[in-house]
Scaffold this motif. Structure first.
Motif, PDB file in Angstrom:
ATOM      1  N   SER A   1      63.512  32.523   4.268  1.00 16.40           N
ATOM      2  CA  SER A   1      64.314  33.663   3.833  1.00 16.40           C
ATOM      3  C   SER A   1      64.821  34.532   4.974  1.00 16.40           C
ATOM      4  N   HIS A   2      64.041  34.670   6.048  1.00 12.00           N
ATOM      5  CA  HIS A   2      64.453  35.551   7.141  1.00 12.00           C
ATOM      6  C   HIS A   2      64.870  34.728   8.352  1.00 12.00           C
ATOM      7  N   PRO A   3      65.935  35.150   9.033  1.00 12.29           N
ATOM      8  CA  PRO A   3      66.406  34.371  10.185  1.00 12.29           C
ATOM      9  C   PRO A   3      65.465  34.476  11.376  1.00 12.29           C
ATOM     10  N   VAL A   4      65.362  33.373  12.107  1.00  7.58           N
ATOM     11  CA  VAL A   4      64.637  33.390  13.373  1.00  7.58           C
ATOM     12  C   VAL A   4      65.453  34.179  14.402  1.00  7.58           C
ATOM     13  N   LEU A   5      66.764  33.967  14.389  1.00  9.73           N
ATOM     14  CA  LEU A   5      67.710  34.702  15.236  1.00  9.73           C
ATOM     15  C   LEU A   5      68.919  35.049  14.396  1.00  9.73           C
ATOM     16  N   ASP A   6      69.573  36.180  14.730  1.00  7.34           N
ATOM     17  CA  ASP A   6      70.803  36.443  14.000  1.00  7.34           C
ATOM     18  C   ASP A   6      71.866  35.441  14.439  1.00  7.34           C
ATOM     19  N   ASP A   7      72.905  35.291  13.614  1.00  7.10           N
ATOM     20  CA  ASP A   7      73.858  34.211  13.811  1.00  7.10           C
ATOM     21  C   ASP A   7      74.560  34.300  15.160  1.00  7.10           C
ATOM     22  N   ARG A   8      74.840  35.520  15.625  1.00  6.13           N
ATOM     23  CA  ARG A   8      75.570  35.654  16.882  1.00  6.13           C
ATOM     24  C   ARG A   8      74.689  35.273  18.070  1.00  6.13           C
ATOM     25  N   ALA A   9      73.447  35.696  18.028  1.00  5.13           N
ATOM     26  CA  ALA A   9      72.530  35.317  19.106  1.00  5.13           C
ATOM     27  C   ALA A   9      72.278  33.820  19.084  1.00  5.13           C
ATOM     28  N   ARG A  10      72.137  33.279  17.878  1.00  7.07           N
ATOM     29  CA  ARG A  10      71.928  31.833  17.743  1.00  7.07           C
ATOM     30  C   ARG A  10      73.094  31.061  18.353  1.00  7.07           C
ATOM     31  N   TRP A  11      74.320  31.512  18.081  1.00  7.21           N
ATOM     32  CA  TRP A  11      75.496  30.816  18.608  1.00  7.21           C
ATOM     33  C   TRP A  11      75.555  30.919  20.123  1.00  7.21           C
ATOM     34  N   ARG A  12      75.227  32.093  20.681  1.00  2.00           N
ATOM     35  CA  ARG A  12      75.263  32.267  22.136  1.00  2.00           C
ATOM     36  C   ARG A  12      74.292  31.294  22.817  1.00  2.00           C
ATOM     37  N   VAL A  13      73.088  31.179  22.264  1.00  4.92           N
ATOM     38  CA  VAL A  13      72.094  30.277  22.873  1.00  4.92           C
ATOM     39  C   VAL A  13      72.577  28.831  22.781  1.00  4.92           C
ATOM     40  N   GLY A  14      73.075  28.423  21.607  1.00  3.88           N
ATOM     41  CA  GLY A  14      73.558  27.057  21.456  1.00  3.88           C
ATOM     42  C   GLY A  14      74.715  26.745  22.383  1.00  3.88           C
ATOM     43  N   GLU A  15      75.608  27.721  22.565  1.00  4.95           N
ATOM     44  CA  GLU A  15      76.754  27.520  23.457  1.00  4.95           C
ATOM     45  C   GLU A  15      76.292  27.326  24.897  1.00  4.95           C
ATOM     46  N   ILE A  16      75.267  28.072  25.307  1.00 10.28           N
ATOM     47  CA  ILE A  16      74.730  27.911  26.664  1.00 10.28           C
ATOM     48  C   ILE A  16      74.086  26.533  26.825  1.00 10.28           C
ATOM     49  N   LEU A  17      73.261  26.135  25.863  1.00  6.98           N
ATOM     50  CA  LEU A  17      72.542  24.864  25.980  1.00  6.98           C
ATOM     51  C   LEU A  17      73.481  23.666  25.875  1.00  6.98           C
ATOM     52  N   SER A  18      74.610  23.837  25.199  1.00 10.62           N
ATOM     53  CA  SER A  18      75.561  22.721  25.119  1.00 10.62           C
ATOM     54  C   SER A  18      76.219  22.444  26.468  1.00 10.62           C
TER      55      SER A  18
ATOM     56  N   GLY B   1      72.784   8.928  34.130  1.00 15.44           N
ATOM     57  CA  GLY B   1      72.804   7.633  33.468  1.00 15.44           C
ATOM     58  C   GLY B   1      72.697   7.684  31.964  1.00 15.44           C
ATOM     59  N   ALA B   2      72.530   8.884  31.387  1.00 19.95           N
ATOM     60  CA  ALA B   2      72.388   9.003  29.935  1.00 19.95           C
ATOM     61  C   ALA B   2      73.745   8.910  29.257  1.00 19.95           C
ATOM     62  N   PRO B   3      73.775   8.479  27.989  1.00 18.11           N
ATOM     63  CA  PRO B   3      75.048   8.429  27.258  1.00 18.11           C
ATOM     64  C   PRO B   3      75.659   9.826  27.135  1.00 18.11           C
ATOM     65  N   ARG B   4      76.964   9.904  27.138  1.00 21.10           N
ATOM     66  CA  ARG B   4      77.660  11.183  26.992  1.00 21.10           C
ATOM     67  C   ARG B   4      77.755  11.503  25.508  1.00 21.10           C
ATOM     68  N   ILE B   5      76.897  12.391  25.075  1.00 18.39           N
ATOM     69  CA  ILE B   5      76.813  12.752  23.660  1.00 18.39           C
ATOM     70  C   ILE B   5      76.972  14.262  23.539  1.00 18.39           C
ATOM     71  N   PRO B   6      77.774  14.740  22.602  1.00 22.64           N
ATOM     72  CA  PRO B   6      77.991  16.184  22.469  1.00 22.64           C
ATOM     73  C   PRO B   6      76.817  16.884  21.778  1.00 22.64           C
ATOM     74  N   ILE B   7      75.756  17.121  22.528  1.00 27.18           N
ATOM     75  CA  ILE B   7      74.598  17.826  21.985  1.00 27.18           C
ATOM     76  C   ILE B   7      74.219  18.962  22.928  1.00 27.18           C
ATOM     77  N   ALA B   8      73.500  19.912  22.384  1.00 23.44           N
ATOM     78  CA  ALA B   8      72.851  20.950  23.185  1.00 23.44           C
ATOM     79  C   ALA B   8      71.377  20.593  23.256  1.00 23.44           C
ATOM     80  N   TYR B   9      70.748  20.872  24.391  1.00 28.46           N
ATOM     81  CA  TYR B   9      69.340  20.484  24.472  1.00 28.46           C
ATOM     82  C   TYR B   9      68.581  21.347  25.466  1.00 28.46           C
ATOM     83  N   LYS B  10      67.257  21.331  25.300  1.00 33.03           N
ATOM     84  CA  LYS B  10      66.354  22.058  26.182  1.00 33.03           C
ATOM     85  C   LYS B  10      65.159  21.172  26.474  1.00 33.03           C
TER      86      LYS B  10
END
Length: 704
Positions: free
Chosen positions: A487-504, A511-520
């Motif tokens: 029911s409650h967000p771990v992060l608000d949507d804007r903060a969530r998007w900022r983090v995902g944009e950075i990790l992407s 040598g890894a395949p070029r795949i459009p993912i974000a990762y840590k």
């Protein structure tokens, strides 16, 4: 007197008829009573193997019956119809028309019995009579035994339809060793389900039950081939199959090897069976193709891992919470690597994989921006002195660079600002509680792996990046109710998007395949655990590598060991990539030069950075309190009346940030009026002139 005597013969005939009818009725009644008193043991014959299937009903793994038999349930529609036709033509041509006993076949068998001095040559058994023998196995082949089978066949025909009888035969017929039923036989001898058998395979399966041990393809391939060809010849004589096809099938060799039964998702299957031992069929959310490909990847990787090291992978649909693949080890039977231990649920140190949530809280509180500068330099946090993985320091970097390079000191600086307890609280919103060291309050070390979490729980937390900040509880059983998003967000949507944009923007491993993912990635203290968690717009894949006994493995690291597996796993899974969600409405992305002065450089009190007043306290929002539900009236001109925000402490000027967007000009007053756009949840942050911030989450109701 003459008239009476004329009717006496008729009366006697009538009485005789009545007596005969009574005798027949009594006999039928006695037979019916005997049939009811001694019914055929049909229920005892329905002890089946437990099967675990995927989301589409495809077999993942099966278990033998308590007697050690492979006896899998089968439906007629799931068996090749050509095989069914061959079976009936070879075993019981009048199966559809007789009542359990075929008088013509029995007459032929009797004549052969007499002609051969009492020796049974042809039993004349129908498929129904064979079912009777299978449900009550008897070693002897005698006339009394045959009579018992005939009686049972009549009972069975009275209770079951022809299709039900045929299905029972296909479930119980012996096919060599501990194989019973056509489905188990097809999987063991041909490695596939019996829905699409070849002509040669169908003929072999028709022949096997007559003498299953003598004709076993793995032990007596020559005898099996002779029996198969005999069936094919019979089909040719009956005109069911063209001669050219018969000749082609007869030339094929009989494959002598027995294949192992499907053994996918062993850990998940064992857990499901243990939780519901009474259930014969268990359906999981897994996708068999994806599960198989990831298990092959795990098996191939084993040879490249250090001795006794294992791995685990969890792939989930972030939108529904359904686990699509779960690999608990390099192989369930890999004893040298403790393969029977399900490492997807083992609690281990997560290394740096929780850092994205720390950064997200900092963005949510508006105390930092991705382009804010921060010092990566030696620092002492009340005796805690974190160091980077390579033991070097980068100096002044942006938060974007700090997260992408997984620098430790900046992460601890941010965690000190947002608070370890607040981080734990937000993770609990995602349905996950970290395993903390015994005694004492959570410290800054939890940001660098100083706590415990399982791979499955870590993947659950990362589903928040595919769900506008709300995590989705994971599940792997189809018959469990679909779980709602927490029911409650771990992060608000804007903060969530900022983090995902950075990790992407993190470069893939070499040598890894070029795949459009974000990762840590993450590596725990002492090189005990290597992690990588990645996501696209919907799917989340987590990878763990280490030793199940938690011993150090100096050669492993998140970026060097786990990350290549992450990219290979996404590539092999074969799922269609889902684009990341668009930037939330109203979110302003700014360059460093466009940042307010207070956000250009992050510097906690007492350390180099922005000028701070040592005498003043950080600001506090005293109204509305955290979690408050505030009722605002609707104005006649439209919209809601303002909410008065009251502050304590801090140093002016104060800036209000609502849902990540500045909404007021800086003011030195400790009361701020804010007019919301409408009802709903909001995050309010007030930043003072020294860059310190306070935040509350509230819910606005409209009093209409």
């Amino acid at each position: 007197m003459t008239v009476v005597s004329r009717f006496r013969p008729g009366r006697r005939l009538c009485l005789a008829g009545l007596a005969g009818f009574a005798i027949i009725a009594a006999a039928l009644f006695a037979v019916d009573r005997a049939d009811r008193a001694y019914p055929p043991p049909l229920d005892a014959a329905r002890e089946l193997s437990t099967e675990v299937v995927d989301r589409d009903g495809l077999l993942l793994r099966a278990f033998t019956t308590p007697e050690g038999l492979w006896r899998l349930p089968v439906r007629l529609e799931d068996v090749d119809p050509h095989y069914i036709n061959m079976l009936i033509a070879y075993e019981d041509r009048r199966f559809r028309s007789h009542f359990g006993i075929d008088p013509i076949a029995m007459a032929r068998a009797f004549l052969q019995l007499v002609a051969n001095g009492g020796r049974i040559v042809s039993g004349g058994s129908t498929i129904t009579m064979q079912v009777a023998r299978l449900i009550e196995p008897r070693a002897e082949r005698t006339v009394p035994a045959k009579i018992r089978q005939m009686a049972r066949a009549l009972q069975i025909e009275r209770r079951l339809s022809k299709d039900e009888i045929l299905s029972l035969y296909l479930t119980l017929a012996p096919y060599g060793g501990n194989l019973e039923g056509v489905r188990a036989a097809s999987l063991a001898w041909f490695g596939r389900e019996p829905s699409k058998l070849t002509l040669s395979e169908s003929a072999l399966l028709v022949a096997l039950p007559q003498s299953p041990e003598a004709r076993r393809p793995d032990r007596n391939p020559a005898a099996a081939e002779i029996a198969r060809n005999r069936v094919l010849e019979r089909m040719q004589l009956a005109g069911l199959i063209p001669e050219s096809e018969i000749a082609r099938a007869s030339r094929l060799p009989v494959n002598g090897g027995r294949r192992p039964m499907p053994d996918l998702a062993a850990h998940s299957a064992e857990q499901a069976r243990a939780s519901r031992p009474e259930q014969q069929k268990l359906a999981l959310t897994l996708m068999r193709g994806v599960q198989s490909r990831l298990e092959v990847l795990a098996s191939e990787t084993a040879s490249r891992l250090p001795p006794k090291a294992s791995l685990a992978m969890v792939l989930a649909d972030g939108e529904t919470g359904e686990i699509l693949a779960s690999v608990g080890s390099t192989g369930y039977h890999d004893a040298g690597r403790s393969g029977a231990i399900d490492m997807t649920q083992a609690v281990r140190s997560p290394g740096s994989t929780l850092k994205p949530f720390i950064y997200g809280l900092a963005f949510e509180d508006a105390i930092a921006d991705p382009e804010t500068l921060i010092d990566d330099a030696p620092a002492d946090f009340a005796g805690y002195r974190p160091r980077n993985f390579d033991r070097g320091y980068m100096g002044e970097v942006s938060l974007r660079e700090a997260l992408q390079m997984s620098l430790n000191v900046p992460a601890v600086r941010l965690l000190e600002a947002v608070g370890p307890q607040r981080l734990l609280s937000r993770l609990k919103r995602g349905g996950v509680s970290l395993d903390l060291p015994p005694g004492g309050a959570p410290g800054l070390a939890i940001g660098l792996g100083g706590a415990g979490i399982s791979l499955r729980d870590l993947v659950q937390l990362y589903t928040a990046f595919a769900n506008e900040g709300r995590a989705q509880a994971l599940r792997d059983e189809m018959d469990s109710l679909a779980l709602p998003r927490l029911s409650h967000p771990v992060l608000d949507d804007r903060a969530r998007w900022r983090v995902g944009e950075i990790l992407s923007g993190v470069a893939p491993p070499q040598g890894a395949p070029r795949i459009p993912i974000a990762y840590k990635t993450g590596t725990s203290y002492g090189y005990r655990d290597a992690w990588a968690v990645g996501f696209d717009g919907r799917h989340v894949l987590g990878v763990w590598v280490g030793r199940p006994d938690a011993s150090p493995v100096p050669a492993i690291s998140g970026i060097g060991t786990a990350a290549p597996l992450l990219f290979d796993g996404f590539a092999r899974a074969g799922l269609k990539a889902v684009a990341f969600s668009p930037k939330p409405e109203g979110l302003v992305v700014r360059t460093r030069g466009q940042l307010p002065f207070a956000l250009r450089k992050f510097g906690p009190r007492g350390e180099p950075g922005l000028a701070r007043s040592a005498s003043s306290q950080a600001p506090t929002i005293v109204y509305p309190p955290e979690g408050a539900r505030v009722m605002l009236s609707e104005r006649s001109s439209g919209g809601l009346s303002p909410l008065v925000i009251k502050l304590q402490g801090g140093a002016g000027p104060y800036r209000l940030i609502a849902n990540g967007t500045p909404v007021e000009r800086p003011s030195r007053r400790k009361t701020i009026n804010w007019t919301p756009d409408g009802a709903g949840a909001s995050t309010l942050t007030v930043m003072d002139g020294e860059g310190r911030a306070a935040s509350v989450n509230v819910f606005i109701d409209a009093d209409g």
